[in-house]
Scaffold this motif. Sequence first.
Motif, PDB file in Angstrom:
ATOM      1  N   ALA A 100       5.314   2.033 -10.486  1.00 16.95           N
ATOM      2  CA  ALA A 100       5.569   2.218  -9.057  1.00 16.95           C
ATOM      3  C   ALA A 100       6.433   3.441  -8.800  1.00 16.95           C
ATOM      4  CB  ALA A 100       6.225   0.972  -8.480  1.00 16.95           C
ATOM      5  N   GLY A 101       6.489   3.839  -7.544  1.00 19.26           N
ATOM      6  CA  GLY A 101       7.354   4.939  -7.134  1.00 19.26           C
ATOM      7  C   GLY A 101       6.595   6.068  -6.465  1.00 19.26           C
ATOM      8  N   HIS A 102       7.318   6.886  -5.746  1.00 25.53           N
ATOM      9  CA  HIS A 102       6.722   7.963  -4.962  1.00 25.53           C
ATOM     10  C   HIS A 102       6.040   8.989  -5.848  1.00 25.53           C
ATOM     11  CE1 HIS A 102       6.994  11.870  -2.645  1.00 25.53           C
ATOM     12  NE2 HIS A 102       6.268  11.105  -1.847  1.00 25.53           N
ATOM     13  N   GLN A 154      10.108   5.836  -0.783  1.00 22.56           N
ATOM     14  CA  GLN A 154      11.182   4.862  -0.645  1.00 22.56           C
ATOM     15  C   GLN A 154      11.496   4.292  -2.028  1.00 22.56           C
ATOM     16  OE1 GLN A 154      12.921   3.917   2.060  1.00 22.56           O
ATOM     17  NE2 GLN A 154      11.797   5.258   3.479  1.00 22.56           N
ATOM     18  N   PRO A 155      12.718   3.771  -2.222  1.00 19.38           N
ATOM     19  CA  PRO A 155      13.042   3.179  -3.517  1.00 19.38           C
ATOM     20  C   PRO A 155      12.117   2.002  -3.837  1.00 19.38           C
ATOM     21  CG  PRO A 155      15.026   3.506  -2.204  1.00 19.38           C
ATOM     22  CD  PRO A 155      13.875   3.765  -1.296  1.00 19.38           C
ATOM     23  N   TYR A 185       0.851  -1.198   0.000  1.00 18.86           N
ATOM     24  CA  TYR A 185       0.000   0.000   0.000  1.00 18.86           C
ATOM     25  C   TYR A 185       0.882   1.242   0.000  1.00 18.86           C
ATOM     26  CZ  TYR A 185      -3.508   3.427   1.460  1.00 18.86           C
ATOM     27  OH  TYR A 185      -4.332   4.518   1.524  1.00 18.86           O
ATOM     28  N   GLY A 186       0.643   2.118  -0.973  1.00 18.87           N
ATOM     29  CA  GLY A 186       1.465   3.314  -1.124  1.00 18.87           C
ATOM     30  C   GLY A 186       2.616   3.129  -2.080  1.00 18.87           C
TER      31      GLY A 186
END
Length: 513
Positions: A240-242, A252-253, A204-205
């Motif tokens: 994916a990714g921030h 986070q990576p 999640y996130g």
Amino acid sequence: MSGTEHGLVGRTAAELATSIASGEVSAVEVTQAHLDRVDAVDGPAESGVHAFLHVDADGALAAAADVDARRAAGERLGPLAGVPLALKDVITTSDMPTTAGSRILDGWRPPYDATIARRLREADVVVLGKTNMDEFAMGSSTENSAFGPTRNPWDMTRIPGGSGGGSAASLAAYEAPLAIGTDTGGSIRQPAALTGTVGVKPTYGGVSRYGLIACASSLDQAGPCARTVLDAALLHSVVAGHDALDATSIDQPVPDVVGAARRGAEGDLTGLRVGVVKEFGGEGYQAGVEARFNDAVAQLSKLGAEVVEVSCPNFVYALPAYYLILPSEVSSNLARFDAMRYGLRVGDDGTRSAEEVMNRTRGAGFGAEAKRRIMLGTYALSSGYYDAYYGQAQKVRTLVARDFEAAFGRVDVLVSPTTPTTAFPIGERVDDPLAMYRNDLCTIPSNLAGNASASFPCGLADEDGLPVGLHVMAPVLADDRLYRVGAALEQAYAGSWGGLLLNQAPELKESAS
């Protein structure tokens, strides 16, 4: 039909990307082949697979042509450049309608792209169109779509799972090599299990929710769907990714999911500790599902993994807790569909009050399941009941998360069947909501806790010859472990039943061909 007989649509996303990059085939040719496949088998809900709600043929071909032109000009493109993809219709797109499977948004065209849609375009992935789903992601069969059910390509009389049945069915019918789904209580993993495909719910996130029409904000998570583990990993790495636009996005990576998939394909799981969840099995589980699950666990052991039984006692309370938390968040999130700002408006002839227009619109725009969950959630959040229902459910959520934490102190991953049964006939559980809800029994704990999980094909049930999924759960931000296990299992099964699941398109009924 074998993958070879299918030509371009029979290839994996990784193979297509390599062929496009080498100039063996153009992105336009690949896109047109998949559009032709959609034309051949998708059809209306009455007869075809009905995986798509909207096909953007012109937009897809234009995007593919742009990839070809830029490659010819010497530009360096992404690893999935030119590969087609099916996008679940809960993700906003500025160039296509976004309905969330609901009449209340029929024809609505958002003014912006979701972050996940933007990242796909920036990676030069070709979006074919938007896929069918249970209304606002509420359901386990895709029968709750306002636009008719999707059919399972393995057996056109059966459901493909839900809520993301359209995305999973598009893969199983070879209409697309990649798809994006969303998972609130199993809506990526459960359809993957029932269609013999791969479905991953990231931590999640881990993938941005910006532009994802909310069902239950603390549970929803978008993720990759594919026919092979490597394809899913490649797609995961793209989306994916921030994201600063999503307050719940993790800064986070991204775990090295592609590297994990490649390592797993070497077939060595030595040193990996696998925990079999004691609470998921026995009464209520189809014999063929349990048999294939046991076979898969034995295979993991042969590959070098250490297998132990693990008890997670609070997992048995996850289902009732989920069906208090989710409706509560639904009642809040769906309040925005009020006929005043966007979407459907019924009865606005100048003689009715705003309240009456709102009442008529919501009555006509929402389906039965959406109304059921709105009412359940509103009741659970009401004065005098909040602590007894919603508050208690959140305490159970904490206990489920603690069970995961304790289990992951002993093992690297947990495993269970993805679903208690194989795909059931269309219409069989429509009038029995509790039976429908139980289909998500094994997948819901990961949504409550927010950890990573995935479903991988692990064979066909003896009773009906339908696909069974192995559910793998990993700690938060350990998504790479999922891909290592899935790829090792996929490699071990290659050439046996895996050849059927991964290389052969299921036979479609004559009415859909």
